[in-house]
Scaffold this active site. Structure first.
Site, short mmCIF file in Angstrom:
data_model
loop_
_atom_site.label_atom_id
_atom_site.label_comp_id
_atom_site.label_asym_id
_atom_site.label_seq_id
_atom_site.Cartn_x
_atom_site.Cartn_y
_atom_site.Cartn_z
N TRP A 75 0.84 -1.13 -0.08
CA TRP A 75 -0.03 -0.03 -0.05
C TRP A 75 0.96 1.11 -0.07
CZ3 TRP A 75 -5.24 0.76 -0.61
CH2 TRP A 75 -5.71 2.06 -0.31
N ASN A 101 6.63 -3.27 6.44
CA ASN A 101 5.17 -2.50 6.44
C ASN A 101 5.31 -1.45 7.70
OD1 ASN A 101 2.74 -1.82 6.73
ND2 ASN A 101 2.30 -3.26 8.08
N GLY A 102 5.21 -0.16 7.03
CA GLY A 102 5.44 0.87 8.07
C GLY A 102 5.92 2.04 7.43
N GLU A 481 -20.92 15.30 10.18
CA GLU A 481 -20.30 13.88 10.02
C GLU A 481 -21.21 12.61 10.70
OE1 GLU A 481 -18.48 12.47 8.02
OE2 GLU A 481 -17.80 10.69 8.94
N GLU A 488 -26.24 6.62 6.83
CA GLU A 488 -25.63 5.69 5.73
C GLU A 488 -25.60 4.50 6.45
OE1 GLU A 488 -21.98 6.31 4.14
OE2 GLU A 488 -20.74 7.20 5.97
N HIS A 504 -34.39 28.91 14.05
CA HIS A 504 -34.78 29.56 12.72
C HIS A 504 -35.59 28.57 11.86
CE1 HIS A 504 -32.19 33.05 13.31
NE2 HIS A 504 -31.22 32.21 13.98
N LYS A 604 -18.19 1.95 -2.00
CA LYS A 604 -17.16 2.54 -1.28
C LYS A 604 -16.40 3.73 -1.94
CE LYS A 604 -13.96 3.09 1.94
NZ LYS A 604 -14.55 3.90 3.09
C1 AGP Z 1 -18.52 8.48 3.90
O1 AGP Z 1 -18.93 7.50 4.96
C2 AGP Z 1 -19.17 7.89 2.59
N1 AGP Z 1 -18.62 6.61 2.48
C3 AGP Z 1 -18.89 8.97 1.44
O2 AGP Z 1 -19.74 9.99 2.00
C4 AGP Z 1 -17.44 9.37 1.27
O3 AGP Z 1 -17.06 9.94 2.05
C5 AGP Z 1 -17.46 10.07 -0.04
O4 AGP Z 1 -18.26 9.25 -1.23
C6 AGP Z 1 -16.16 10.85 -0.60
O5 AGP Z 1 -15.50 9.58 -0.90
P1 AGP Z 1 -13.75 10.26 -1.01
O6 AGP Z 1 -13.24 10.71 0.16
O7 AGP Z 1 -13.09 8.67 -1.37
O8 AGP Z 1 -13.93 11.01 -2.14
#
Ligand code: AGP
Length: 609
Positions: A75, A101-102, A481, A488, A504, A604
């Protein structure tokens, strides 16, 4: 975060086993792979960039000869994910091979010292200093054994490492050592194994020997000897039986990647604090010279940008515009110019909305800077300068460890910029830097002492149909956040907004039992926040507060609270204060029988606009 594996076998070829075992470590990194074995006094090495299966199809990783070998799946943190930077790395004469690794924090100084002593380097990695340092130690101490030389060399390393060394000089040994990065040994009747994680050898043995930080291991076909690096004391350790399934083992025994990655945050935050000064200086210089600075991102990364706008303003007096990437072109496309700087923040480095904002800005000659977790991603290629946040792969769909790492990098940039501009005193600077260094331990303490309480809160409010998340100042970013996480992962509609906005409009939603979560660091807005809480309480809301320890004023007006250790500067508070919110979303999802790792409708990485 990379994966290393090694083995010494009594019978059979090492390379197919190393290949198979690295496949089980691929979740730790997958941008290049390499294997080296020892056979008849020579090293046989194959490596290339790309995923393991692709590299195997290209070079066949299984036909290296020999019963002893080491391997690595990478990575990238230092040096792009190219063949030349892939492990194993060799010394000048090609007699010593190392996988690691590190992060070696002092690699630049070591590299200069070694180059001044005639060593030539081929890669851009920090790791390559290790084989050359061993070679140089042997050159200066020809009487040393391989183990002596490795032992001497690692004492000069600063930073994190789990490393393994083989050499034609002593072809029946593997030397390995660990500091912060994980290393575990396996044993069975056919030999000894070393790996970053148990999954690598679990199919061949469930007898594991844990190597602790600051320990050094000499492995041969006759056995393994563990020594403490600090005083060479021999450590007696018997194998323990691992009763995990292979699937559980990939998550280190945790039921989900999300909780594993939340719990990993102290370690990833420590790694994020090891970013090279050079990159922080470069990015902060660009920010310093910009006429206007746009912080562009999506989702969780946008929330990091929102928090960063407070950091840059309060610490460096730099005004910035945090902008949703999906809105950037519409909102600012015309106002961006050659004097503009875009800091694009993206864990994946591949988010389509963020990349299209970058393209729009590039077309107007703006300067593009990048902050990402994936070296070699598109964002790293389109950025003039980028910083890798070094969080390791994040498998859970919800961003957790990458969020706190993004915040840590952005805080370091704001501090660097503030120093450059002379906006805060040296004492203030030193204090903030010290507090930033303490944050990994504080996050560790929160997870250890508050997780159970958060679990109870999740159980108590699992009935809730809606949640409010409120904060003031930089805590409004934390609130957004926390709200996103709950939506989600637990599918609970939750609404976040600055606490001062309640009156408001949103307060009309409040009815008895409506859960309202407040983020309450002891900062300048503390008093006002108390009246915001009272507004909600007066209308029957259930108050959940994330407070500093011993904040009795808020404790007594809250129905439930979670305590954060005292003394966190307001400007750094989103990092520790978000952890209970991550845990709340996780436990709430479990309460509802959901799988936190694979939330419906989400991916993801969102590579579509
Ligand atoms: C966050 O938990 C979500 N998986 C999603 O909002 C994510 O942060 C967003 O799609 C941005 O992804 P990125 O940081 O890989 O650009």
């Amino acid at each position: 975060m990379c994966g290393i594996f090694g083995c010494i076998l009594k019978e059979g070829a090492a390379s197919p086993l190393i290949h198979e075992s690295l496949k089980k470590l691929e979740y730790r990194g997958y941008d290049s792979v390499g294997i080296v074995t020892l056979n008849n006094g020579e090293l046989q090495l194959k490596k290339d960039q790309g995923k393991i299966d692709d590299v195997h199809r290209l070079v066949n990783l299984d036909d290296l000869e020999g019963k002893i070998g080491i391997g690595h799946t990478r990575w990238a943190t230092h040096g792009a994910p190219l063949k030349i930077n892939s492990h194993p790395h060799l010394d000048c004469e090609g007699k010593i091979a190392v996988v690691h690794n590190g992060i070696i924090e002092n690699y630049s100084e070591l590299k200069i010292e070694l180059e001044n002593n005639g060593h030539t380097f081929v890669s851009k990695t920090d790791t390559e200093v290790i084989p050359h340092l061993i070679e140089y130690t042997l050159f200066k101490n020809p009487q040393y054994s391989l183990a002596d030389a490795v032992f001497e060399a690692i004492k000069r390393l600063e930073g994190s490492y789990a490393l393994a060394v083989i050499s034609i000089l002593e072809p029946d040994k593997i030397i390995c050592a660990r500091n912060e990065s994980p290393l575990v040994l396996g044993v069975n009747e056919n030999g000894y194994y070393l790996a970053s994680d148990i999954p690598a050898f679990l199919p061949i043995t469930n007898q594991a020997i844990i190597v602790n930080d600051g320990e050094f291991v000499i492995i041969s076909s006759k056995g393994c000897e563990i020594k403490r690096i600090s005083d060479s004391a021999i450590m007696k350790r018997t194998p323990k039986i691992i009763d995990w399934t292979p699937e559980m083992a990939v998550k280190k025994g945790y039921p989900h990647f999300m909780i594993k990655e939340i719990i990993e945050q102290p370690s990833t935050l420590r790694n994020t604090l090891r970013i090279q000064d050079h990159y922080l200086d470069l990015i902060s210089t660009f920010l310093d010279r910009a006429k206007d600075v746009f912080l562009v991102a999506c989702g969780t990364s946008y929330h990091a940008c929102l928090a960063a706008s407070y950091m840059f303003s309060k610490l460096a007096f730099l005004p910035t515009y945090p902008v949703y990437a999906s809105e950037f072109t519409e909102q600012h496309g015309k106002s961006v110019s050659i004097d503009s700087t875009i800091l694009a923040v993206s864990q994946s480095g591949e988010t389509a909305d963020t990349l299209s904002s970058v393209t729009c800005a590039q077309q107007r000659a703006a300067t593009i800077l990048g902050l990402t977790n994936v070296i070699g991603s598109t964002l790293t290629r389109v950025s003039r300068v980028y910083i890798g946040q070094q969080s390791g792969p994040e498998i859970g769909v919800a961003a957790t460890k990458t969020f706190t790492s993004e915040l840590s990098v952005l805080a370091q940039l704001a501090l660097r910029l503030s120093k450059k501009r002379g906006k805060i005193s040296q004492d203030e600077m030193d204090n903030l830097s010290e507090k930033l260094e303490e944050i990994p331990n504080i996050v560790e303490q929160i997870i250890r002492t508050q997780a159970e309480k958060v679990k109870q809160i999740a159980k108590k409010y699992s009935y809730a149909k809606t949640f409010f998340f409120l904060g003031r100042g930089i805590s409004s970013a934390t609130a957004y956040e926390g709200s996103l996480k709950l939506m989600e992962i637990a599918y609970i509609p939750s609404i976040a907004f600055p606490a001062g906005e309640s009156k408001h409009g949103p307060i009309s939603l409040i009815e008895p039992g409506f859960p309202v979560l407040f983020i309450c660091p002891k900062d300048g807005s503390h008093k006002t926040l108390i009246s915001n809480i009272m507004e909600m309480k007066a209308r029957g809301a259930s108050i959940i507060s994330i407070i500093e320890e011993e904040d009795d004023a808020i404790k007594k007006i809250s129905d439930d609270y979670v305590e954060i250790p005292k003394g966190i500067p307001e400007i750094l508070s989103p990092i520790p204060f978000v952890v209970p919110l991550q845990l709340l979303a996780y436990y709430m999802a479990l309460e509802k029988g959901l799988n936190p790792d694979t939330p419906r409708n989400l991916a993801k990485c969102v590579t579509v606009k």
